[in-house]
Write a protein that holds these residues in place. Structure first.
Motif, PDB file in Angstrom:
ATOM      1  N   LEU A 189      56.244   6.977  54.024  1.00 62.61           N
ATOM      2  CA  LEU A 189      55.958   7.005  52.593  1.00 62.61           C
ATOM      3  C   LEU A 189      56.507   5.754  51.915  1.00 62.61           C
ATOM      4  CD1 LEU A 189      58.778   7.891  50.937  1.00 62.61           C
ATOM      5  CD2 LEU A 189      58.255  10.067  52.017  1.00 62.61           C
ATOM      6  N   GLU A 190      55.953   5.469  50.750  1.00 60.42           N
ATOM      7  CA  GLU A 190      56.296   4.229  50.051  1.00 60.42           C
ATOM      8  C   GLU A 190      56.296   4.463  48.547  1.00 60.42           C
ATOM      9  OE1 GLU A 190      54.665   0.074  51.216  1.00 60.42           O
ATOM     10  OE2 GLU A 190      53.346   0.782  49.616  1.00 60.42           O
ATOM     11  N   ILE A 191      57.253   3.829  47.859  1.00 57.90           N
ATOM     12  CA  ILE A 191      57.271   3.837  46.402  1.00 57.90           C
ATOM     13  C   ILE A 191      57.127   2.401  45.911  1.00 57.90           C
ATOM     14  CG2 ILE A 191      58.687   5.916  46.277  1.00 57.90           C
ATOM     15  CD1 ILE A 191      61.102   4.171  45.660  1.00 57.90           C
ATOM     16  N   ASP A 192      56.863   2.243  44.638  1.00 52.06           N
ATOM     17  CA  ASP A 192      56.669   0.916  44.064  1.00 52.06           C
ATOM     18  C   ASP A 192      57.926   0.063  44.244  1.00 52.06           C
ATOM     19  OD1 ASP A 192      56.927  -0.866  41.323  1.00 52.06           O
ATOM     20  OD2 ASP A 192      54.874  -0.760  42.073  1.00 52.06           O
ATOM     21  N   ALA A 193      57.747  -1.145  44.794  1.00 53.83           N
ATOM     22  CA  ALA A 193      58.887  -2.013  45.105  1.00 53.83           C
ATOM     23  C   ALA A 193      59.654  -2.425  43.855  1.00 53.83           C
ATOM     24  CB  ALA A 193      58.401  -3.249  45.860  1.00 53.83           C
TER      25      ALA A 193
ATOM     26  N   VAL B 176      63.686  18.367  58.455  1.00 52.92           N
ATOM     27  CA  VAL B 176      63.132  17.086  58.890  1.00 52.92           C
ATOM     28  C   VAL B 176      64.241  16.060  59.102  1.00 52.92           C
ATOM     29  CG1 VAL B 176      60.943  17.461  57.697  1.00 52.92           C
ATOM     30  CG2 VAL B 176      62.808  16.298  56.505  1.00 52.92           C
ATOM     31  N   PHE B 177      63.874  14.983  59.780  1.00 54.25           N
ATOM     32  CA  PHE B 177      64.766  13.831  59.946  1.00 54.25           C
ATOM     33  C   PHE B 177      64.298  12.745  58.993  1.00 54.25           C
ATOM     34  CE2 PHE B 177      65.724   9.707  61.935  1.00 54.25           C
ATOM     35  CZ  PHE B 177      67.106   9.812  62.057  1.00 54.25           C
ATOM     36  N   TRP B 178      65.222  12.227  58.200  1.00 56.03           N
ATOM     37  CA  TRP B 178      64.893  11.194  57.207  1.00 56.03           C
ATOM     38  C   TRP B 178      65.392   9.843  57.704  1.00 56.03           C
ATOM     39  CZ3 TRP B 178      62.460  11.141  52.362  1.00 56.03           C
ATOM     40  CH2 TRP B 178      62.634   9.979  51.604  1.00 56.03           C
ATOM     41  N   GLU B 179      64.502   8.862  57.726  1.00 50.62           N
ATOM     42  CA  GLU B 179      64.864   7.512  58.171  1.00 50.62           C
ATOM     43  C   GLU B 179      64.488   6.505  57.082  1.00 50.62           C
ATOM     44  OE1 GLU B 179      63.708   4.274  61.683  1.00 50.62           O
ATOM     45  OE2 GLU B 179      62.610   6.161  61.499  1.00 50.62           O
ATOM     46  N   THR B 180      65.475   5.804  56.550  1.00 48.37           N
ATOM     47  CA  THR B 180      65.212   4.777  55.549  1.00 48.37           C
ATOM     48  C   THR B 180      64.725   3.516  56.246  1.00 48.37           C
ATOM     49  OG1 THR B 180      66.919   5.661  54.071  1.00 48.37           O
ATOM     50  CG2 THR B 180      66.199   3.393  53.693  1.00 48.37           C
ATOM     51  N   VAL B 181      63.530   3.064  55.884  1.00 51.92           N
ATOM     52  CA  VAL B 181      62.932   1.880  56.498  1.00 51.92           C
ATOM     53  C   VAL B 181      63.279   0.632  55.698  1.00 51.92           C
ATOM     54  CG1 VAL B 181      60.763   0.792  57.201  1.00 51.92           C
ATOM     55  CG2 VAL B 181      61.060   3.269  57.453  1.00 51.92           C
ATOM     56  N   SER B 182      63.168   0.729  54.373  1.00 53.97           N
ATOM     57  CA  SER B 182      63.512  -0.376  53.471  1.00 53.97           C
ATOM     58  C   SER B 182      63.862   0.226  52.120  1.00 53.97           C
ATOM     59  CB  SER B 182      62.337  -1.359  53.352  1.00 53.97           C
ATOM     60  OG  SER B 182      61.227  -0.730  52.729  1.00 53.97           O
ATOM     61  N   THR B 183      64.062  -0.622  51.118  1.00 52.33           N
ATOM     62  CA  THR B 183      64.431  -0.111  49.794  1.00 52.33           C
ATOM     63  C   THR B 183      63.319   0.709  49.161  1.00 52.33           C
ATOM     64  OG1 THR B 183      63.696  -2.205  48.807  1.00 52.33           O
ATOM     65  CG2 THR B 183      66.060  -1.977  49.315  1.00 52.33           C
TER      66      THR B 183
ATOM     67  N   ALA C 175      60.300   4.850  53.510  1.00 51.75           N
ATOM     68  CA  ALA C 175      61.086   5.774  54.329  1.00 51.75           C
ATOM     69  C   ALA C 175      60.146   6.525  55.255  1.00 51.75           C
ATOM     70  CB  ALA C 175      61.863   6.751  53.454  1.00 51.75           C
ATOM     71  N   ARG C 176      60.712   7.009  56.346  1.00 50.87           N
ATOM     72  CA  ARG C 176      59.925   7.776  57.310  1.00 50.87           C
ATOM     73  C   ARG C 176      60.509   9.184  57.415  1.00 50.87           C
ATOM     74  NH1 ARG C 176      59.848   4.291  60.802  1.00 50.87           N
ATOM     75  NH2 ARG C 176      57.717   3.516  60.587  1.00 50.87           N
ATOM     76  N   ILE C 177      59.635  10.170  57.274  1.00 48.14           N
ATOM     77  CA  ILE C 177      60.027  11.569  57.444  1.00 48.14           C
ATOM     78  C   ILE C 177      59.465  12.045  58.773  1.00 48.14           C
ATOM     79  CG2 ILE C 177      59.806  13.913  56.550  1.00 48.14           C
ATOM     80  CD1 ILE C 177      59.524  12.756  53.773  1.00 48.14           C
ATOM     81  N   ILE C 178      60.351  12.518  59.646  1.00 56.03           N
ATOM     82  CA  ILE C 178      59.922  12.988  60.961  1.00 56.03           C
ATOM     83  C   ILE C 178      60.142  14.492  61.029  1.00 56.03           C
ATOM     84  CG2 ILE C 178      60.197  12.727  63.450  1.00 56.03           C
ATOM     85  CD1 ILE C 178      61.309   9.930  62.924  1.00 56.03           C
TER      86      ILE C 178
ATOM     87  N   PRO D 195      60.236  11.952  41.171  1.00 55.04           N
ATOM     88  CA  PRO D 195      60.650  11.105  40.049  1.00 55.04           C
ATOM     89  C   PRO D 195      59.753   9.889  39.852  1.00 55.04           C
ATOM     90  CG  PRO D 195      62.049  10.674  41.935  1.00 55.04           C
ATOM     91  CD  PRO D 195      61.143  11.813  42.326  1.00 55.04           C
ATOM     92  N   THR D 196      58.873   9.619  40.804  1.00 54.79           N
ATOM     93  CA  THR D 196      57.952   8.494  40.715  1.00 54.79           C
ATOM     94  C   THR D 196      56.770   8.763  41.637  1.00 54.79           C
ATOM     95  OG1 THR D 196      57.744   6.078  40.903  1.00 54.79           O
ATOM     96  CG2 THR D 196      59.045   7.194  42.592  1.00 54.79           C
ATOM     97  N   ARG D 197      55.743   7.946  41.538  1.00 52.99           N
ATOM     98  CA  ARG D 197      54.591   8.126  42.416  1.00 52.99           C
ATOM     99  C   ARG D 197      54.955   7.712  43.840  1.00 52.99           C
ATOM    100  NH1 ARG D 197      52.327   6.004  37.741  1.00 52.99           N
ATOM    101  NH2 ARG D 197      50.854   7.368  36.678  1.00 52.99           N
ATOM    102  N   VAL D 198      54.553   8.538  44.791  1.00 54.69           N
ATOM    103  CA  VAL D 198      54.826   8.274  46.199  1.00 54.69           C
ATOM    104  C   VAL D 198      53.507   8.121  46.942  1.00 54.69           C
ATOM    105  CG1 VAL D 198      55.783   9.221  48.332  1.00 54.69           C
ATOM    106  CG2 VAL D 198      57.037   9.482  46.193  1.00 54.69           C
ATOM    107  N   LYS D 199      53.402   7.060  47.726  1.00 58.79           N
ATOM    108  CA  LYS D 199      52.192   6.806  48.504  1.00 58.79           C
ATOM    109  C   LYS D 199      52.458   7.136  49.967  1.00 58.79           C
ATOM    110  CE  LYS D 199      49.085   3.056  49.941  1.00 58.79           C
ATOM    111  NZ  LYS D 199      48.841   1.585  49.856  1.00 58.79           N
ATOM    112  N   LEU D 200      51.590   7.956  50.551  1.00 54.86           N
ATOM    113  CA  LEU D 200      51.684   8.254  51.976  1.00 54.86           C
ATOM    114  C   LEU D 200      50.926   7.161  52.725  1.00 54.86           C
ATOM    115  CD1 LEU D 200      52.584  10.139  54.245  1.00 54.86           C
ATOM    116  CD2 LEU D 200      50.470  11.438  53.905  1.00 54.86           C
ATOM    117  N   VAL D 201      51.665   6.276  53.393  1.00 51.11           N
ATOM    118  CA  VAL D 201      51.070   5.111  54.055  1.00 51.11           C
ATOM    119  C   VAL D 201      50.378   5.513  55.352  1.00 51.11           C
ATOM    120  CG1 VAL D 201      51.528   2.834  55.048  1.00 51.11           C
ATOM    121  CG2 VAL D 201      52.814   3.604  53.037  1.00 51.11           C
TER     122      VAL D 201
END
Length: 265
Positions: free
Chosen positions: A46-50, A78-85, A88-91, A254-260
């Motif tokens: 998933l991704e939020i606005d940079a 789930v397992f949460w992995e922060t990829v960047s600011t 993030a990846r949810i497994i 709290p903000t729009r989330v994009k499923l990449v």
């Protein structure tokens, strides 16, 4: 007499101990996230606005909290992995293409609720094809009793007024209007109630657009200050849609989330 007091004292202590034990046993439990990824399951990126992530360093943490709550309601940890600011990846240990589709349509449905002011001269400016910095043109679609659709166009602020969004909601429940159609009644927390009161006090006579996932649900005129911290979403919802939306609003992002991407492994 002393024995009676002693007996009563022991009974009181025993009842107090039992009460504490019951409260502890029946208190709500929240499943902790997995400490390591499962061997098999589904990975969601998933991704939020940079720019939003850069402006608010806690934003991704807020998204994490909501997503863990949503998956918890879905019955899985789930397992949460922060990829960047801003990524993030949810497994999840869920498997199967049906679960991917279900997660995409339910867990990653943004249900991002915003409250934005409509321009005081919206109607005239729309007719003249004019706009203003900080505003954008948006449409509200309503189904009429005769089966036709009515479209209303507004000049609306691009940002929620005083930051009023669905993140301040504490509850959302489905009820029915006078003609039996489902609608959603929601309640704000203390902070949201305060913001709503300020916004409606300062803007009596103006329209306040209630926007869900980028679409205007309604744009009522503020007749008087709203101090009770309650609101309502009306739309052409089925019973199932209303229930699903109410459930999502109780864990509003709290903000729009994009499923990449989403893939099984």
């Amino acid at each position: 007499m002393k024995k009676n007091f002693a007996t009563l004292g022991l009974v009181f202590v025993g009842m107090l101990f039992l009460l504490v034990a019951l409260v502890f046993y029946f208190r709500p439990h929240q499943s902790a996230p997995l400490t390591k990824p499962p061997e098999h399951g589904i990975a969601f990126l998933l991704e939020i606005d940079a720019s939003e992530a850069a402006a608010n360093t806690n934003l991704m943490a807020e998204v994490r909290q909501v997503m863990l709550k949503r998956f918890g309601k879905f019955g899985t940890t789930v397992f949460w992995e922060t990829v960047s600011t801003n990524q993030a990846r949810i497994i999840s240990p869920m498997v199967g293409s049906q679960n991917i589709e279900l997660a995409q349509s339910h867990l990653f449905n943004n249900a991002f609720l915003e409250f934005r002011l409509v321009h005081e001269h919206s109607e005239d400016m729309i007719k003249q094809g004019l706009t203003e910095i900080g505003y954008e043109t948006m449409k509200e679609m309503n189904d009429l009793p005769n089966g036709r659709q009515q479209t209303s166009t507004y000049l609306v602020k691009k940002m929620p007024e005083q930051g009023l969004t669905g993140k301040y909601l504490t509850s959302a429940m489905v009820s029915r209007n006078q003609v039996g159609q489902p609608e959603i009644n929601f309640t704000f927390d203390r902070k949201g109630t305060e913001i709503l009161a300020n916004v409606t006090t300062e803007n009596v006579g103006r329209k306040l657009a209630i926007i869900l996932d980028g679409k205007i649900q309604s744009a009522p005129i503020i007749r008087s200050p709203i101090t009770g911290g309650r609101g309502q979403l009306t739309g052409n919802y089925t019973d199932r849609q209303a229930l699903e939306l109410a459930n999502l609003l109780e864990s509003s992002l709290p903000t729009r989330v994009k499923l990449v991407e989403s893939k099984s492994f």
